[in-house]
Structures are given as C-alpha cells and as structure tokens.
Design an enzyme around this catalytic site. Sequence first.
Site, PDB file in Angstrom:
ATOM      1  N   HIS A 168      -4.985  14.653  -8.406  1.00 52.88           N
ATOM      2  CA  HIS A 168      -5.455  13.362  -8.777  1.00 52.88           C
ATOM      3  C   HIS A 168      -4.222  12.972  -9.959  1.00 52.88           C
ATOM      4  O   HIS A 168      -3.689  11.809 -10.177  1.00 52.88           O
ATOM      5  CB  HIS A 168      -6.891  13.016  -9.439  1.00 52.88           C
ATOM      6  N   ASP A 205      -1.884   9.712  -9.992  1.00 53.02           N
ATOM      7  CA  ASP A 205      -1.878   8.410 -11.300  1.00 53.02           C
ATOM      8  C   ASP A 205      -0.480   8.437 -11.776  1.00 53.02           C
ATOM      9  O   ASP A 205      -0.988   6.917 -11.967  1.00 53.02           O
ATOM     10  CB  ASP A 205      -2.895   9.013 -12.052  1.00 53.02           C
ATOM     11  N   ASP A 259       0.778  -1.005   0.174  1.00 55.09           N
ATOM     12  CA  ASP A 259       0.086   0.231  -0.201  1.00 55.09           C
ATOM     13  C   ASP A 259       0.828   1.321  -0.022  1.00 55.09           C
ATOM     14  O   ASP A 259       1.545   1.550   0.658  1.00 55.09           O
ATOM     15  CB  ASP A 259      -1.072  -0.156   1.083  1.00 55.09           C
ATOM     16  N   GLU A 302      -4.775   2.666  -3.719  1.00 55.21           N
ATOM     17  CA  GLU A 302      -3.915   2.751  -3.754  1.00 55.21           C
ATOM     18  C   GLU A 302      -2.988   1.632  -3.094  1.00 55.21           C
ATOM     19  O   GLU A 302      -1.724   1.020  -2.937  1.00 55.21           O
ATOM     20  CB  GLU A 302      -3.022   3.493  -3.098  1.00 55.21           C
TER      21      GLU A 302
END
Lengths: 329, 82
Positions: free
Chosen positions: A215, A219, A202, A245
């Site tokens: 964002h 990404d 994670d 994630e």
Amino acid sequence: MRNSDKSHDELGRIAALRRYAILDTAPEEPFDKLTQLVRDVLGVPIAAVSLIDTERQWFKSITGVSVCETSREISFCSHAIQRHEPMMIPDATLDARFASNPLVAGEPLIRSYLGIPLTTPDGYNLGALCAIDTQPRHFDASQIAVMQSFANLVLNELELRQIAMSDGLTGAMTRRGWVEAAEREIARAKRHGTEASIIVLDVDHFKLVNDVYGHPAGDAVLRVIAQRCRDALRDSDLLGRIGGEEFAVLLPETDARGAAELAERLRATIAAAPVDAGGIPLRVTASFGICALGDRIRTVEAWLAAADGLLYEAKAGGRNCCRSAVPGQ
Amino acid sequence: MTETYSQEVVAAAMQPLAEFDVPPALQASIERHGQALLTLAVSLARAGLPEPEIRTIVDQACASYRDELIAAILALREHDEE
C-alpha cells in the site's frame, strides 16, 4: 511573514477564490454568526462577508439587507481588496470614489464603511469582512482591531471548509467537495450558457500495484498522479479524488475538444515517467473518460455516469487511452 | 482586563474542543482559532467592552466554529472510510 504583494495578480486571485469552492454555496451558520457579532459589537446596521468574483461581489453572509450579490463595479469591497490593510470610508458622500455610487445615492444609503481584506495564507485577497453604517462615522483603532480579529476568524472558517474538502493523501478535493463544486458549475454553465467538461481517470491495474508492492507504493502512485495532474491543469480547474484510484477533473468554460486535448496531455504525462515508489520505479498508466456538459445532463450523477461509461470503454479498449463524447449531440 | 483573563475566557470557550478526536489535518486550524479568539478577546477589552460581554462574544464565536469543526471531522472520516 507577508507573502509578496499579489494585489495585481487578478487571475491568481480568482483561481484562489475558485479553490475555496465557496461561491454560490448556501448560507452557513458560522459565517452568519460572525456577521451578526460584527453588527452587534460595532453597532452598525449592515455587516457582510463579501467575496469578489470576476464581475460581481457575492455575499457568503450579510446581515442588515437582503441581497446576495451586487455588480463588482459598485462594490466598496472591491476597493478594499486592492490593499493589505483596513479600508475606512468615514463619509462616502465626501469621497470622490463613492459619492455617486448607487449604494450611496440610493438604498441602502451607505455613508460609512470599514472593510478588512480576507487574505489567504498565500497572499490573495478573496474579499473583505465589512461593517457599514448609514450615518457618517469614524471607526477608531480599537474598533478596527476588533474587526481584524473577526476577519481572522472568518478566514479560519474558510480554511476549515477547505481542509474538510481535501483528500489528505493526494491534496485533491474529496468526492463530496468535488461533487458540490460540480453541481454549482452545472448551475452556472446553464445560467450563463457557457461550456464545461469533466474528465474522469482511473489508474490502470492499481490493485496489482497494491498487491505486489504494498500500500505505501500504491499511495506514492496516487500522490504522484495527483501532482502530475495539478501541474498540467489551469488554476481554475478542480481535481477531485472521487474513488480509491479514480480522479475527476472539472473544467469550467471548456468544450469537448479542449477537454479531450487536455486528457490526452494528462495521459501522456502520467505514462511518460516512472513513479518512484520507495526506490522502486513503477511504470503506471491511466484510462480516461471525457464528457462535455450537453443539454441533456442536469445532474452531477448523470455527468459522472456518462464519463464513467466512456472510462470503461477506454479500459475495454486496452487501457492507457481516452474516450470522449458530448451527450445529446 | 488583563491578558490572563482573556486567556482564561478563551481556554474556557475552547475546552469542549479538547474532547474531540481531531485528525492531524485539523490541528493547525484549532490552534489558529484559539489564537484568533485570544486576539479578539484582547481587542474587545481594549475597545472597552465589559468582561461578561467579552465572554459571551468569545463563547458565541467559538460555538459556531465548534459546529463547523464537527462537520469537518465527520467529512474527513467519511472520506477516509470510502
């Protein structure tokens, strides 16, 4: 343009077959429909989509006989995948390679065969679409062309399955695709008594990346992390994006020690270099939970839960670190 | 049978797909499928199959793909929403 000849790259071929995550899946109507059409159009009693695994041929679809796999050594299709053009055997009893084959000498009494290799866009023959008769037979050029057309349809179905299992952002498998592959790996490992492990990772403070840099930056981080993982994995390992994630890696035939060593390499690789997020260099790290398939784990849910527990231990332990265990030992 | 007829058969079989809201990731698959169906129709004609039979075979091959395509679209949407 034809890819370079990969007919001798068996490891690459098997890895490509694993990436399609199709072995040992349930029957699917599109493949069954195509084998039925082959049987009807060519007037043969048996038609199959055969995929050639390390030691067996496994049928994604077969009509005319009720068998789901055979050993590879008696498979006609294992010969067909050695080439990039159709393979025709007009009379197997007259062919030294097949005359004493148990599928020729006994049931289903194969006499003639036409196989079209199922070639991936990157040039690997996963298996073959085949038409089989119990009578000697010469398939003419127009029938071979029809079979080639059906083989193209089979291949497109395989590609469609793979696209549906791929995360558009990172190229990793979707959660659903990864979970299905992990379910099959559990069954395979229990059946053969082999090792298997998973790693879940994670991205640390990912929400902060999104909140502060937007964002698109988030990404970019996910794309780069997925790529760094892929670069470090074996061809047989399967990377999935199982949450926003959160990623998971399925490691066939890997024990806890091997998985822990790999996770540590992944951790170091991710942390080593900043991610270029639209010109902004971002330092990112990830936390890892590693879990070998112990005796007590029977389901993917239990396996993921165990690895997730270790992942959160790693988070609680300061992040950018790994925690591992073998349940039941 | 002309290639034009093959194109008409394939276009008719593919027509229902035009109504789908297809994600970009699947567009190439649809194009490949259309091309594969056209090759199939032409090869069936060259093998001497009558036109009604060719239409039936192409329709069946397209119908099974259509079901799989719907499943793929739903799977991609589900993943995007997660």
